[in-house]
Design an enzyme around this catalytic site. Structure first.
Site, PDB file in Angstrom:
ATOM      1  N   HIS A 168       0.861  -1.185   0.000  1.00  0.00           N
ATOM      2  CA  HIS A 168       0.000   0.000   0.000  1.00  0.00           C
ATOM      3  C   HIS A 168       0.895   1.232   0.000  1.00  0.00           C
ATOM      4  O   HIS A 168       1.695   1.430   0.908  1.00  0.00           O
ATOM      5  CB  HIS A 168      -0.917   0.016   1.219  1.00  0.00           C
ATOM      6  CG  HIS A 168      -1.854   1.199   1.231  1.00  0.00           C
ATOM      7  ND1 HIS A 168      -3.114   1.155   0.675  1.00  0.00           N
ATOM      8  CD2 HIS A 168      -1.692   2.460   1.720  1.00  0.00           C
ATOM      9  CE1 HIS A 168      -3.691   2.333   0.815  1.00  0.00           C
ATOM     10  NE2 HIS A 168      -2.851   3.151   1.447  1.00  0.00           N
ATOM     11  N   CYS A 169       0.754   2.058  -1.025  1.00  0.00           N
ATOM     12  CA  CYS A 169       1.618   3.221  -1.189  1.00  0.00           C
ATOM     13  C   CYS A 169       0.831   4.480  -0.846  1.00  0.00           C
ATOM     14  O   CYS A 169      -0.064   4.877  -1.609  1.00  0.00           O
ATOM     15  CB  CYS A 169       2.156   3.296  -2.613  1.00  0.00           C
ATOM     16  SG  CYS A 169       3.285   4.670  -2.880  1.00  0.00           S
ATOM     17  N   PRO A 170       1.142   5.148   0.267  1.00  0.00           N
ATOM     18  CA  PRO A 170       0.420   6.390   0.581  1.00  0.00           C
ATOM     19  C   PRO A 170       0.762   7.527  -0.372  1.00  0.00           C
ATOM     20  O   PRO A 170      -0.017   8.472  -0.500  1.00  0.00           O
ATOM     21  CB  PRO A 170       0.869   6.690   2.014  1.00  0.00           C
ATOM     22  CG  PRO A 170       2.187   6.010   2.161  1.00  0.00           C
ATOM     23  CD  PRO A 170       2.119   4.783   1.310  1.00  0.00           C
ATOM     24  N   GLY A 173      -1.747   7.153  -2.899  1.00  0.00           N
ATOM     25  CA  GLY A 173      -3.088   7.092  -2.339  1.00  0.00           C
ATOM     26  C   GLY A 173      -3.868   5.863  -2.729  1.00  0.00           C
ATOM     27  O   GLY A 173      -5.100   5.928  -2.843  1.00  0.00           O
TER      28      GLY A 173
END
Length: 355
Positions: A168-170, A173
Site C-alpha cells: 500500500h503506497c500512501p 493514495g
C-alpha cells in the site's frame, strides 16, 4: 388526464461495496481514504516543475537548446499520467464472499477439519495448491470469508484482499496490485528521470550564470534566486529515495517478485523454496509483469444492484394502480350501443319426422 412519471433511484454496486475506499465520478475513480500524502505528491511535482519551467527553462532554451523544455514537458506529462492512472484505478480488489458462499465454505472447512474439542485451538485454514511443481498455500481471510488466491493479501488500510498484492503506497493514495503495478513502476521510473533531468539542468543553469556574473552574484540575483534554490533542494532530497525505489522495484520485476513476498522472505527463507512464478529469465519476467495482458476488474463498480439488495422494495400492484388513477372523480358517459344486423332472420328448421 395527466400521468405522473416516477423516477426510481438507481443504486450502483460501488455505493454498497465494503472496505475503506472512496469513489468519485460515479464509481469510475477508486482510491484509499487517506489521500493527504497523495496531495503532497501532486504539490511537490507540480510546484517543482512549475518553478523549473518558469525560471530555468526560459534561460536554458535561449542559451543552449529549445529542446530542453520540450523533453522536460514530455517527462512531466508522462509522470502525471502514470501517477493518476495508478491512483485512480482498481488495484485488483477481490470481492468478498456472499452470505451463502461464506456459509458453504464454513461447512466445507468443518467437514474437512472435523469437530475441534473444546479448549483446543482449531487448525489453520489453509489449502495447498501446486504451481510449477511447487506447493503454494492458500490462506483463509476471516474478513472477506474467502481462500485468497496465490500472491493475494489483505490490505489493513483499505480493508480489502488485493490480487498479487505488492504494497500500500500512501504517496499514490492507493494499493499497488496486479492491475496497477505496471503503471506504478512506470511512474517511479519516469519520476526518477524527471528528477535527475531537472536537478542536472538546475546545476547547468547556475554554472552558466556563474560564468557571466559570478557564483555569489548568481545566488543574490533576483527574481531567480529563491526558485532555483528551492528546485535544487527538493530534487536533491527526493533524488536518492525515488531513484533507490526505482532500482529496488527493477530488481523485483527482474525476479517476478512482489514487495510483500520480499519482506516476508517467501522464496528466500529457511526452506529455500524457489519462486514458482519466475521464468528463470529476466526478459521473460519483465515482459510478464510489465507487458502481459491486464485483467479486467472483477468488482463491476458501476453495475446496478437489484432492488432487494439496494434496500428498496418494488411497489405493489395496488400502489401502482392507485398512483395511475386520477386524483379527482371523473364522470364516465354512458357508452352503451345498439347494434343492428342487416341480415334477415333465419327460418326454423322443419321437422324430418324422427321421434
Amino acid at each position: 388526464m395527466s400521468v405522473m412519471v416516477v423516477r426510481k433511484k438507481v443504486t450502483r454496486k460501488w455505493e454498497k461495496l465494503p472496505g475503506r475506499n472512496t469513489f468519485c465520478c460515479d464509481g469510475r475513480v477508486m482510491m484509499a481514504r487517506q489521500k493527504g500524502i497523495f496531495y503532497l505528491t501532486l504539490f511537490l511535482i507540480l510546484g517543482t516543475c512549475t518553478l523549473f519551467f518558469a525560471f530555468e527553462c526560459r534561460y536554458l532554451a535561449v542559451q543552449l537548446s529549445p529542446a530542453i523544455p520540450v523533453f522536460a514537458a514530455m517527462l512531466f506529462l508522462f509522470s502525471m499520467a502514470t501517477l493518476l492512472r495508478t491512483s485512480f484505478s482498481d488495484p485488483g480488489v477481490i470481492p468478498r464472499a456472499l452470505p451463502d458462499e461464506a456459509a458453504f465454505i464454513e461447512m466445507e472447512i468443518e467437514a474437512t477439519n472435523g469437530a475441534v474439542p473444546q479448549g483446543q485451538r482449531p487448525p489453520p485454514r489453509i489449502k495447498n495448491f501446486q504451481i510449477n511443481n511447487q506447493i503454494v498455500k492458500l490462506k483463509y481471510c476471516y474478513t472477506c470469508k474467502i481462500f485468497r488466491p496465490p500472491r493475494a493479501s489483505h490490505c489493513s488500510i483499505c480493508d480489502n484482499c488485493v490480487e498479487r498484492f505488492d504494497h500500500h503506497c500512501p504517496w499514490v493514495g492507493n494499493c499497488v496490485g496486479k492491475r496497477n503495478y505496471r503503471y506504478f513502476y512506470l511512474f517511479i521510473l519516469s519520476l526518477s528521470l524527471l528528477t535527475i533531468y531537472v536537478f542536472a539542468f538546475n546545476i547547468v543553469y547556475v554554472a552558466l550564470k556563474s560564468l557571466k556574473i559570478g557564483f555569489l552574484e548568481t545566488l543574490k540575483e533576483t527574481p531567480g534566486t529563491y526558485p532555483p534554490l528551492a528546485v535544487f533542494l527538493i530534487c536533491f532530497f527526493t533524488l536518492w529515495s525515488v531513484v533507490g525505489l526505482t532500482g529496488f522495484h527493477t530488481f523485483l520485476v527482474a525476479l517476478n517478485q512482489t514487495t510483500n513476498e520480499d519482506i516476508k522472505g517467501s522464496w528466500t527463507g529457511k526452506n529455500r523454496v524457489q519462486n514458482p512464478y519466475s521464468h528463470g529469465n529476466i526478459v521473460k519476467n519483465c515482459c510478464e509483469v510489465l507487458c502481459g495482458p491486464l485483467p479486467p476488474s472483477v468488482l463491476d463498480r458501476r453495475g446496478i444492484l437489484p432492488l432487494e439488495e439496494s434496500g428498496s422494495r418494488p411497489p405493489s400492484t395496488q400502489e401502482t394502480s392507485s398512483s395511475l388513477l386520477p386524483q379527482s372523480p371523473v364522470s364516465v358517459p354512458d357508452l352503451r350501443l345498439t347494434v343492428t344486423f342487416p341480415f334477415p332472420p333465419i327460418p326454423p328448421v322443419p321437422s324430418l319426422g324422427y321421434h
